[in-house]
Design a protein around this motif. Structure first.
Motif, PDB file in Angstrom:
ATOM      1  N   ASN A  32       0.838  -1.087   0.026  1.00  0.00           N
ATOM      2  CA  ASN A  32       0.139   0.092   0.162  1.00  0.00           C
ATOM      3  C   ASN A  32       0.776   1.265   0.010  1.00  0.00           C
ATOM      4  N   ARG A  61       0.709   4.252  -0.887  1.00  0.00           N
ATOM      5  CA  ARG A  61       0.171   5.570  -0.554  1.00  0.00           C
ATOM      6  C   ARG A  61       0.218   5.589   1.053  1.00  0.00           C
ATOM      7  N   ASP A  62       0.448   4.658   1.900  1.00  0.00           N
ATOM      8  CA  ASP A  62       0.444   4.683   3.245  1.00  0.00           C
ATOM      9  C   ASP A  62       1.784   4.751   4.011  1.00  0.00           C
ATOM     10  N   CYS A  63       2.786   4.638   3.107  1.00  0.00           N
ATOM     11  CA  CYS A  63       4.142   4.655   3.498  1.00  0.00           C
ATOM     12  C   CYS A  63       4.422   5.928   3.868  1.00  0.00           C
ATOM     13  N   TRP A  64       5.085   6.262   5.049  1.00  0.00           N
ATOM     14  CA  TRP A  64       5.703   7.586   5.492  1.00  0.00           C
ATOM     15  C   TRP A  64       6.873   7.734   5.640  1.00  0.00           C
TER      16      TRP A  64
END
Ligand code: SF4
Ligand code: SF4
Length: 110
Positions: free
Chosen positions: A43, A45-48
């Motif tokens: 996922n 887009r959820d990696c920060w």
């Protein structure tokens, strides 16, 4: 920006049941494709960009892609963990590599 997986270096952490990058990701985002035996971010887009997976990979197969504002997509940052030392390998948008080495832990004399 999710980590970039170098498929030539990723071993899938075989024979471990859970790969090191899966184990450390606080967002449970990393996984290993069973058929290919390679890691991927399920996922992106959820990696920060906490870089835990990049630091934990024993094969140096993961790198952090620099965001557009900092260096466009070709730029990469890869930490190499040593004993009490971390070496940052930074590749800029022209492919030029710079290395920075820092002590990250003070090991008391015994
Ligand atoms: S920790 Fe490294 S070698 Fe292991 S599965 Fe993840 S990317 Fe591949
Ligand atoms: S950088 Fe951090 S949040 Fe992103 S995939 Fe790796 S461990 Fe997970």
């Amino acid at each position: 920006m999710p980590p970039v997986v170098d498929v030539h270096k990723c071993s899938g952490c075989a024979p471990r049941e859970e790969s090191r990058c899966e184990e450390v990701c606080p967002g449970d985002l990393m996984a290993v494709d069973i058929a290919a035996g390679k890691a991927y971010c399920r996922n992106p887009r959820d990696c920060w960009d906490c870089m835990s997976c990049v630091k934990a990979c024993p094969n140096g197969a993961l790198a952090t892609r620099m965001p557009y504002q900092l260096g466009y997509f070709k730029a990469r940052l890869r930490p190499v963990m040593g004993k009490g030392v971390i070496t940052w390998k930074c590749v800029d948008i022209y492919g030029k590599e710079r290395t920075y080495k820092y002590r990250n832990r003070i090991i008391p004399d015994t």
